[in-house]
Design an enzyme around this catalytic site. Structure first.
Site, PDB file in Angstrom:
ATOM      1  N   ASP A   1       0.815  -1.214   0.000  1.00  0.00           N
ATOM      2  CA  ASP A   1       0.000   0.000   0.000  1.00  0.00           C
ATOM      3  C   ASP A   1       0.849   1.266   0.000  1.00  0.00           C
ATOM      4  O   ASP A   1       0.505   2.248  -0.656  1.00  0.00           O
ATOM      5  CB  ASP A   1      -0.926  -0.019   1.219  1.00  0.00           C
ATOM      6  CG  ASP A   1      -2.005   1.042   1.138  1.00  0.00           C
ATOM      7  OD1 ASP A   1      -2.778   1.018   0.166  1.00  0.00           O
ATOM      8  OD2 ASP A   1      -2.063   1.900   2.036  1.00  0.00           O
TER       9      ASP A   1
ATOM     10  N   ALA B   1       3.857   1.730  -1.272  1.00  0.00           N
ATOM     11  CA  ALA B   1       4.382   1.939  -2.622  1.00  0.00           C
ATOM     12  C   ALA B   1       3.297   2.466  -3.554  1.00  0.00           C
ATOM     13  O   ALA B   1       3.547   3.364  -4.373  1.00  0.00           O
ATOM     14  CB  ALA B   1       4.961   0.641  -3.173  1.00  0.00           C
ATOM     15  N   ARG B   2       2.093   1.961  -3.418  1.00  0.00           N
ATOM     16  CA  ARG B   2       0.992   2.370  -4.298  1.00  0.00           C
ATOM     17  C   ARG B   2       0.572   3.810  -4.033  1.00  0.00           C
ATOM     18  O   ARG B   2       0.344   4.593  -4.956  1.00  0.00           O
ATOM     19  CB  ARG B   2      -0.203   1.428  -4.098  1.00  0.00           C
ATOM     20  CG  ARG B   2      -1.386   1.701  -5.005  1.00  0.00           C
ATOM     21  CD  ARG B   2      -2.414   0.584  -4.883  1.00  0.00           C
ATOM     22  NE  ARG B   2      -3.033   0.575  -3.567  1.00  0.00           N
ATOM     23  CZ  ARG B   2      -4.201   1.155  -3.268  1.00  0.00           C
ATOM     24  NH1 ARG B   2      -4.862   1.811  -4.216  1.00  0.00           N
ATOM     25  NH2 ARG B   2      -4.712   1.086  -2.065  1.00  0.00           N
TER      26      ARG B   2
ATOM     27  N   HIS C   1       8.005  10.793   7.224  1.00  0.00           N
ATOM     28  CA  HIS C   1       7.516  11.710   6.175  1.00  0.00           C
ATOM     29  C   HIS C   1       7.069  13.051   6.733  1.00  0.00           C
ATOM     30  O   HIS C   1       7.043  14.039   6.008  1.00  0.00           O
ATOM     31  CB  HIS C   1       6.387  11.052   5.384  1.00  0.00           C
ATOM     32  CG  HIS C   1       5.107  10.889   6.137  1.00  0.00           C
ATOM     33  ND1 HIS C   1       4.865   9.814   6.962  1.00  0.00           N
ATOM     34  CD2 HIS C   1       4.002  11.666   6.204  1.00  0.00           C
ATOM     35  CE1 HIS C   1       3.668   9.933   7.491  1.00  0.00           C
ATOM     36  NE2 HIS C   1       3.113  11.043   7.054  1.00  0.00           N
TER      37      HIS C   1
ATOM     38  N   LYS D   1       8.048  17.672   5.217  1.00  0.00           N
ATOM     39  CA  LYS D   1       7.124  18.743   4.852  1.00  0.00           C
ATOM     40  C   LYS D   1       7.863  20.075   4.713  1.00  0.00           C
ATOM     41  O   LYS D   1       8.792  20.361   5.456  1.00  0.00           O
ATOM     42  CB  LYS D   1       6.030  18.867   5.917  1.00  0.00           C
ATOM     43  CG  LYS D   1       5.068  17.687   5.978  1.00  0.00           C
ATOM     44  CD  LYS D   1       4.103  17.861   7.140  1.00  0.00           C
ATOM     45  CE  LYS D   1       3.064  16.755   7.167  1.00  0.00           C
ATOM     46  NZ  LYS D   1       2.087  16.899   6.082  1.00  0.00           N
TER      47      LYS D   1
ATOM     48  N   HIS E   1       6.876  10.661  15.146  1.00  0.00           N
ATOM     49  CA  HIS E   1       6.566  11.940  14.517  1.00  0.00           C
ATOM     50  C   HIS E   1       6.715  13.137  15.460  1.00  0.00           C
ATOM     51  O   HIS E   1       7.529  14.025  15.231  1.00  0.00           O
ATOM     52  CB  HIS E   1       5.138  11.923  13.962  1.00  0.00           C
ATOM     53  CG  HIS E   1       4.908  10.945  12.867  1.00  0.00           C
ATOM     54  ND1 HIS E   1       5.815  10.710  11.849  1.00  0.00           N
ATOM     55  CD2 HIS E   1       3.859  10.118  12.600  1.00  0.00           C
ATOM     56  CE1 HIS E   1       5.331   9.800  11.020  1.00  0.00           C
ATOM     57  NE2 HIS E   1       4.157   9.430  11.458  1.00  0.00           N
TER      58      HIS E   1
END
EC number: 1.1.1.49
Length: 486
Positions: free
Chosen positions: A27, A29-30, A188, A192, A250
């Site tokens: 998921d 990668a998609r 990730h 930002k 995070h």
């Protein structure tokens, strides 16, 4: 730190690469990796010569054509750059597939060899481990045993362990093949644009850095509520919970950038050194200063234990023992099925020692909210500050006013990079500025040990609310910026 497209300089372009995506049929990668790589290609930020090799266990193997079709569907559904035109044709031609099992890596080895021959010369290898944590060790060991780890870097997905012993074991496994300079633990959130904006706001403006300390700031909030539930991920979430999934990976990382001392220069070593110093100054978490919540109905989700004590919400008070922040509480909050999906940092400034002006009609507790700087780090990001001004007329009546910088309104963000895109580019360039170091992640798990050992029971909260009612006691005498501050 490389600058993104849309700036005056699009920054350096990486050396020639062969990129290998483990978990290429999954998921992540998609949704992110394949669309992101194509966006990098269309923006001219992939190497002049490159190949992308997808990989998965043999039972999920694809032909080259099937992998290309999967990538096209992913880009069409989730990408900002649609799969069409000569740019897509060139990208598609660079995609191949090679299955890999721990006892049979030959299909992958063959695919990598062919990709390197197509690129020519001695391209660098980049491996992205978009696989479950339980598969990390076997993939790393296979890369070492086959020699694929030579002239290579590796991107490792979260979670980076679930406690201190597991983090130490994971780091030992990776370090047995890759030295720390070639390891990129990806978050990730830190890719930002608005995270860079925090650094620019602090260190490029003489207005803010002199007051970015305990003398002027009373408290800090880092608030990342999510509107979605667990989205059918019960197996993952039951073994993880919001603290391990969101706070360690995070919010603690973001806190490091907010609280760090000025680095001597904007390069990876200086930035990471200062961020790790923040983690070293963290007090061990006090379970009494933590609120764990679980949304009503969670235990009815398919795959969830009917007696589950897994938290879907957490709010906590963090304190740093250093000169800049001693006595300033950091309040962190995140959870599922909350009122909104937001990404907000709020700095509360201290009140003047003496009040000489009458306060607005809403009273002192609301008036105090005007001493806030609010940084919304959801892409593309905005920065707002609210203050009091005199209302026109003969009487001294105060009203709230605001100043807002909106990144999307101020710049052409057509070619701005999303988090994964930015970080994959940085990994190809070898820039570790926005990636987590092994000693930092281990220190965070060490500081978290008291909470992990003695968590208080979860408290119920209604879906669509802002968490259990006790969160207001946790932050008192202050108030949460959300949902009140827009």
């Amino acid at each position: 730190m490389a600058s993104g497209p849309g700036s005056e300089s699009s920054g350096p372009v990486p050396d020639d690469h062969v990129i290998v995506l483990f978990g290429a049929t999954g998921d992540l990668a998609r949704r992110k990796l394949l669309p992101g790589l194509f966006h990098l290609a269309k923006a001219g930020l992939l190497p002049a010569r490159y190949r992308i090799v997808g990989s998965a266990p043999s039972q999920a193997a694809l032909s080259d054509d099937a992998f290309r079709e999967r990538a096209r569907e992913a880009a069409a559904e989730f990408g900002r750059s649609k799969p069409e035109g000569p740019e897509w044709q060139k990208f598609e031609e660079a995609l191949t597939f090679g299955a890999a099992d721990p006892d049979d890596p030959e299909p992958l080895l063959s695919a990598v060899r062919k990709a390197e021959q197509a690129v020519g010369g001695e391209p660098r290898r980049l491996f992205h481990l978009a696989v479950p944590p339980m598969a990390f060790a076997s993939v790393i060991e296979m890369l070492g045993a086959t020699g694929l780890a030579e002239n290579a870097r590796v991107i490792v997905e979260k979670p980076f362990g679930t406690d201190l012993p597991s983090a130490q074991a994971l780091n030992a496994t990776i370090h047995s093949v890759f030295d720390e300079s070639r390891i990129f633990r990806i978050d990730h959130f830190l890719g930002k644009e608005s995270v860079d904006n925090i650094l620019a706001l602090r260190f490029a403006n003489g207005l803010f850095e002199p007051i970015w300390n305990r003398d002027h700031i009373s408290h800090v909030q880092i608030d990342v509520p999510e509107k979605i539930g667990i989205e059918g991920r019960a197996q993952f979430f039951e073994g993880t919970g919001t603290f391990r999934d969101m706070i360690v990976t995070h919010l603690f990382q973001l806190m490091g950038f907010i609280a760090m001392e000025p680095p001597t220069e904007l390069v990876a070593k200086s930035l990471r050194d200062e961020k790790e110093k923040v983690f070293q100054s963290m007090r061990h978490l006090d379970p009494a200063q933590v609120v764990r919540g679980q949304y009503e109905g969670y235990r009815d989700e398919p795959g969830v234990d009917p007696r589950s004590d897994t938290e879907t919400f957490i709010a906590l008070r963090v304190e740093l023992d250093n000169w800049r922040w001693a006595g300033v509480p950091f309040f962190l909050r995140s959870g599922k099925s909350l009122g909104e999906g937001r990404h907000v940092v709020t700095l509360g400034f201290r009140e003047p020692a003496l009040r000489m002006f009458p306060q607005p009609a809403q009273g002192g507790s609301e008036a105090a909210r005007n001493n806030e700087l609010v940084i919304d780090f959801d892409d593309p990001g905005r920065i707002a500050t609210h203050f009091l001004v005199k209302e026109p007329g003969p009487a001294m009546r105060l009203e709230e006013a605001g100043m807002v910088f909106d990144y999307g309104d101020s710049f052409n963000s057509m070619y701005a990079l999303e988090g994964y895109e930015r970080l994959i580019l940085d990994a190809m360039l070898g820039d570790q500025s926005l990636f987590t170091r092994s000693d930092g992640i281990e220190r965070l798990w060490e500081s978290s040990a008291p909470l992990l050992a003695n968590p208080l029971p979860v408290e119920p909260y209604a879906p669509g609310s802002w968490g259990p009612k006790s969160i207001d006691r946790l932050i008192a005498p202050y108030r949460w910026s959300l949902p009140h501050r827009r």
